[in-house]
Design an enzyme around this catalytic site. Structure first.
Site, mmCIF file in Angstrom:
data_model
loop_
_atom_site.group_PDB
_atom_site.id
_atom_site.type_symbol
_atom_site.label_atom_id
_atom_site.label_comp_id
_atom_site.label_asym_id
_atom_site.label_seq_id
_atom_site.Cartn_x
_atom_site.Cartn_y
_atom_site.Cartn_z
ATOM 1 N N ASP A 171 0.854 -1.191 0.000
ATOM 2 C CA ASP A 171 0.000 0.000 0.000
ATOM 3 C C ASP A 171 0.891 1.244 0.000
ATOM 4 O OD1 ASP A 171 -3.151 0.707 1.262
ATOM 5 O OD2 ASP A 171 -1.606 2.253 1.149
ATOM 6 N N ASP A 196 -3.558 2.346 -5.559
ATOM 7 C CA ASP A 196 -2.360 2.365 -4.716
ATOM 8 C C ASP A 196 -2.115 1.124 -3.873
ATOM 9 O OD1 ASP A 196 -3.884 2.737 -2.302
ATOM 10 O OD2 ASP A 196 -2.220 3.931 -1.518
ATOM 11 N N GLU A 197 -2.922 0.089 -4.045
ATOM 12 C CA GLU A 197 -2.651 -1.108 -3.241
ATOM 13 C C GLU A 197 -2.967 -2.384 -3.998
ATOM 14 O OE1 GLU A 197 -5.398 -1.850 0.047
ATOM 15 O OE2 GLU A 197 -6.592 -0.175 -0.645
HETATM 16 N N1 DCP Z 1 -8.681 8.004 -1.749
HETATM 17 C C1 DCP Z 1 -9.780 8.804 -2.084
HETATM 18 N N2 DCP Z 1 -10.847 8.919 -1.221
HETATM 19 C C2 DCP Z 1 -10.849 8.240 -0.036
HETATM 20 C C3 DCP Z 1 -9.755 7.427 0.306
HETATM 21 C C4 DCP Z 1 -8.689 7.330 -0.578
HETATM 22 O O1 DCP Z 1 -9.776 9.399 -3.153
HETATM 23 N N3 DCP Z 1 -11.889 8.362 0.791
HETATM 24 C C5 DCP Z 1 -7.534 7.942 -2.681
HETATM 25 C C6 DCP Z 1 -6.451 8.914 -2.269
HETATM 26 C C7 DCP Z 1 -5.354 8.085 -1.698
HETATM 27 C C8 DCP Z 1 -5.547 6.739 -2.412
HETATM 28 O O2 DCP Z 1 -6.939 6.666 -2.710
HETATM 29 O O3 DCP Z 1 -4.092 8.648 -1.903
HETATM 30 C C9 DCP Z 1 -5.112 5.577 -1.562
HETATM 31 O O4 DCP Z 1 -5.898 5.445 -0.408
HETATM 32 P P1 DCP Z 1 -5.286 4.992 0.988
HETATM 33 O O5 DCP Z 1 -6.428 4.701 1.899
HETATM 34 O O6 DCP Z 1 -4.240 3.952 0.790
HETATM 35 O O7 DCP Z 1 -4.619 6.341 1.543
HETATM 36 P P2 DCP Z 1 -3.197 6.939 1.299
HETATM 37 O O8 DCP Z 1 -2.369 6.119 0.384
HETATM 38 O O9 DCP Z 1 -3.385 8.357 0.861
HETATM 39 O O10 DCP Z 1 -2.575 6.976 2.739
HETATM 40 P P3 DCP Z 1 -1.938 5.773 3.590
HETATM 41 O O11 DCP Z 1 -0.492 6.144 3.746
HETATM 42 O O12 DCP Z 1 -2.671 5.808 4.893
HETATM 43 O O13 DCP Z 1 -2.141 4.529 2.812
HETATM 44 MG MG MG Z 2 -2.150 4.091 0.653
#
Ligand code: DCP
Ligand code: MG
Length: 355
Positions: free
Chosen positions: A8, A103-104
């Site tokens: 992730d 992203d995952e």
């Molecule tokens: N995303 C979005 N709306 C949400 C959650 C996520 O558009 N409610 C998008 C933005 C993030 C991406 O999906 O960058 C990946 O989600 P993650 O939950 O993995 O969050 P992040 O990668 O940003 O942070 P983390 O470091 O906690 O994984």
């Molecule tokens: Mg993420």
């Protein structure tokens, strides 16, 4: 026993913005809508998280929490390209990759022999490759099933790596709040809490027969999860690179109009398959084989994802013309689309925003 890795990316969209705009580095960056109009936070940098900002929060609220926050609009096209780079890296380790979002992804590395077949070393190598190729960090979770691998990747963010062994699994699950269980959303969580189930340990006390009338089909999954078990497979739909259709004719074609007609039919077949597979594409290729078996291809990449069959057919005449068919006999024609993208995830990613 399976060896599963969950990868992730860390603060994905925000990290990309900080990578591409050095002035954003070490600053609270919020990717999402405009705080002046209705909009939500897609994600934010770790600096912004220290102010209490998080995904799905209203941007106006984020601004209230942190007046110096930098608000930037998402650049999906860039995120998608990076996502593809990451997937290519994963596929170089195993064929069994299941992307969950941009992203995952889950990887089943049970059969992977690289780095002595050690899943921990494989995860480390993938993290290193991702950092080298994209300049971004990812966190990895390693375990014997999907449920625990996903939880593990979240335990040591950012740039972390956590292994949950078979021995640790059951104990680990016991102390886990049930809200952290995969598939247990806010509604189920509340229902369970009403039953006095707050942790894995509490859930363990319930037999399958007791769970069934309350949770139906999901009962077995919950029952197993409480024991650190999860038999879901990593479902890899190895991303196809292209979709195409071609036809060799019984009699060579001489009439360009007829050739164009055939190309339209082939395009319709391609379009049908694109819809079935729920993909979109950006490159259109026409293949022509002449009666002397000389073969040429002519391609065109459009700037927007193809959403209608006409967005393919409108280019066929030009591509056919570029193949210099005038006055020649053609024995085969083909239409292919490439530069594919998954329609579902595209939609999903964009729906997350109410921009
Ligand atoms: N995303 C979005 N709306 C949400 C959650 C996520 O558009 N409610 C998008 C933005 C993030 C991406 O999906 O960058 C990946 O989600 P993650 O939950 O993995 O969050 P992040 O990668 O940003 O942070 P983390 O470091 O906690 O994984
Ligand atoms: Mg993420």
């Amino acid at each position: 026993m399976r060896q599963i890795i969950h990868i992730d990316m860390d603060a994905f969209y925000a990290s990309v913005e900080q990578r591409d705009f050095p002035q954003y580095r070490n600053k609270p960056v919020v990717v999402g809508g405009d705080p002046a109009i209705r909009g939500v936070v897609a994600t934010c940098s770790y600096e912004a998280r220290t102010f209490g900002i998080h995904s799905a929060m209203a941007c106006s609220q984020a601004l209230r929490l942190c007046s110096q926050a930098i608000f930037v609009r998402p650049r999906f096209e860039v995120y998608r390209q990076i996502s593809q780079q990451i997937r290519d890296i994963m596929f170089s380790y195993t064929d069994v990759v299941e992307p969950l979002s941009l992203d995952e992804a889950y990887l089943d590395v049970t059969q992977c022999n690289r780095t002595f077949g050690s899943p921990t070393l494989i995860a480390k190598a993938i993290q290193k490759d991702i950092q080298f190729k994209t300049g971004l960090t990812a966190s990895a979770g390693i375990s014997y099933n999907k449920f625990l691998a996903k939880i593990a990747s979240d335990l040591d963010k950012p740039n972390g790596l956590t292994l949950i062994t078979e021995k640790q699994g059951p104990n680990f699950v016991q102390q886990l709040p049930i809200g952290k269980f995969y598939g247990i959303g806010p509604a189920t969580q509340e229902k369970m809490q009403c039953m006095g189930i707050y942790t894995g340990d509490d859930l363990l006390a319930w037999s399958l027969d007791e769970l069934k009338p309350l949770f139906g089909k999901a009962s077995l999954y919950y029952y197993n999860a409480a024991r650190g078990l999860d038999d879901r497979e990593v479902e890899s739909h190895r991303q196809r690179k292209s979709i195409g259709s071609e036809k060799t004719f019984d009699e060579d074609l001489k009439d360009p109009k007829e050739m164009l007609e055939k190309l339209h039919q082939l395009a319709a077949e391609v379009w049908q398959e694109m819809q079935q597979k729920e993909v979109t594409a950006r490159t259109i290729t026409v293949k022509v084989k002449f009666d002397d078996f000389v073969q040429v291809t002519r391609a065109k990449t459009v700037s927007r994802n193809i959403n209608e069959v006409v967005e393919i057919t409108v280019h066929l005449q030009e591509l056919l013309h570029k193949a210099e068919i005038e006055g020649r006999r053609v024995r085969l024609l083909g239409v292919t689309v490439s530069n594919l993208d998954m329609l579902n995830s595209v939609k999903k990613e964009q729906q997350l925003f109410l921009l």
